[in-house]
Design an enzyme around this catalytic site. Structure first.
Site, PDB file in Angstrom:
ATOM      1  CG  LEU A 199      50.149  41.909  51.557  1.00 15.44           C
ATOM      2  CD1 LEU A 199      51.643  42.047  51.339  1.00 15.44           C
ATOM      3  CD2 LEU A 199      49.615  43.109  52.342  1.00 15.44           C
ATOM      4  CG  HIS A 200      43.704  41.937  47.613  1.00 14.13           C
ATOM      5  ND1 HIS A 200      43.443  41.479  48.880  1.00 14.13           N
ATOM      6  CD2 HIS A 200      42.626  42.689  47.270  1.00 14.13           C
ATOM      7  CE1 HIS A 200      42.262  41.928  49.284  1.00 14.13           C
ATOM      8  NE2 HIS A 200      41.744  42.672  48.320  1.00 14.13           N
TER       9      HIS A 200
END
Ligand code: UD1
Ligand code: UDP
Length: 353
Positions: A199-200
């Site tokens: 996730l980013h």
């Protein structure tokens, strides 16, 4: 005919990955010069890919680093412009939708260097994403639009872009095919049952309440979550004082090299992500994917429920993994995108001359 000169801009993790199959497929009639903007710079976000894939070192390393959008894009442009004036390339090749993409494209357009955009025509229709701004602007000043699918062709048509659009498939597929054929995945077997996660996106990481909710939701699924944690997310957890120890169901691991990452994905029971590239890689490896976003550019992956979008309500992430799905082996091409692009660059240079 003398060799044609192509400058390619890379800067962020997915661009190093896209650059490898491109470089490998290039005709010997093309001289490739690589500029690394330095948008990503930690070893595990940059050097590891050049080492692991044995790629040529970029001729130019700009070391721009992390900054606000304007400062970062502007600093890249200033440096890229000097190089382009000096090298006088026949083409500027840019990948995807990062700030490095836009910087390279803007410089080339103003210096009248033709631009080839790899991964053109993608749209999320969400202008709050910096990537959407970058890709729309880049497409509108590109001379060769190299798109993965017919959906991308239609997206461009709706914006009045009809010429020089070529469906070539997806360059990342070339690399997944190569990795499978060369046993780069099977030689890195992972054990146990787990979901894999990355996730980013700023809307999942940059506010404490949201990031806490996402991490809490990951920690409630029915299997261990192996979470390759992007530096944006590492920094956000530190800033918000969120301790890794509070999430006993999550195994946090550093960002991985490309082949290790694919093997974590391949041996998992499914992927939880907000990454663009990993939605496709999950599909090609026939892994169910849950994407924590309200929309995706890769709409074909959601059509047959191989990929499911979730955002507000993240309860029951694991349930989505057990539903059935169908896979199209030809989605986004057959793994020969690099060769097609190489030919198109040559053909279109000849037309120009
Ligand atoms: C960028 C791209 C995004 C892409 C992603 C791939 C833009 C606007 N965003 O997002 O489209 O999906 O790369 O991973 O171009 N950082 C480090 N070390 C690094 C790199 C980054 O610590 O080597 C940290 C810094 O705190 C930095 C933050 O990560 O401020 C974000 O980096 P940045 O490149 O601005 O955006 P990404 O979220 O990585
Ligand atoms: N990736 C990797 N190591 C990791 C996580 C991802 O090599 O720990 C690779 C992944 O296989 C894919 C690319 O990085 O090829 C996707 O990049 P990212 O998610 O950073 O950006 P996006 O695709 O969302 O722009």
């Amino acid at each position: 005919m003398s060799r044609i000169k192509v400058i390619a801009i890379v800067g962020a993790r997915p661009q190093f990955i896209k650059h490898f199959p491109f470089e490998k497929a290039l005709s010997s009639e093309i001289e490739l010069i690589t500029i690394h903007t330095g948008q990503h710079y930690d070893d595990y976000m940059s050097k590891i890919f050049f080492d692991q894939m044995n790629m040529s070192r970029p001729k130019y390393m700009l070391q721009i680093g992390s900054r606000g959008h304007g400062a970062q894009t502007g600093a890249m442009m200033e440096e890229i412009e000097k190089i382009v004036l000096d090298e006088k390339p026949d083409w500027m090749v840019v990948y995807g939708d990062t700030n490095s993409t836009l910087a390279g494209a803007l410089v080339a357009a103003k210096l009248h260097i033709p631009i080839a955009h790899i991964e053109a025509g993608l749209r999320s229709f969400n202008k709050e994403m910096p990537e959407e701004i970058n890709r729309v602007l880049t497409d509108h000043i590109s001379d060769l639009l190299l798109v993965p699918s017919n959906v991308a062709v239609q997206n461009l048509e709706k914006e009045g872009i009809r010429d020089h659009v070529h469906v070539v498939g997806d360059i990342m597929k070339d690399l997944v095919v190569y990795s499978t054929e060369n046993d780069h995945i099977s030689s890195r077997k992972q054990n146990g049952e787990y979901y894999y996660a990355t996730l980013h996106r700023p809307y999942n990481t940059d506010e404490k309440e949201r990031l806490e909710y996402v991490l809490d939701s990951l920690s409630k699924v029915d299997k261990t979550v192996v979470f390759s944690i992007h530096p944006r997310t590492i920094n956000a957890m530190k800033k918000f004082d969120l301790s890794r120890d509070s999430y006993s169901n999550i195994v946090f691991i550093d960002p991985q090299g490309y082949f290790d990452n694919l093997s974590y994905l391949y041996y998992s029971s499914g992927l939880i992500t907000d990454s663009g590239g990993m939605q496709k890689e999950a599909y090609w490896l026939k892994k169910k994917c849950v994407t924590i976003r309200t929309e995706t550019e890769w709409v074909e992956t959601i059509e047959n429920s191989a990929n499911t979008l979730v955002f507000e309500d993240l309860s029951g992430l694991n349930v989505l993994m057990s539903s059935s799905s169908e896979w199209d082996d030809k989605l986004y091409g057959d793994g020969s995108c690099g060769e097609l692009i190489s030919s198109l660059l040559l053909q279109n240079t000849m037309k120009k001359n």
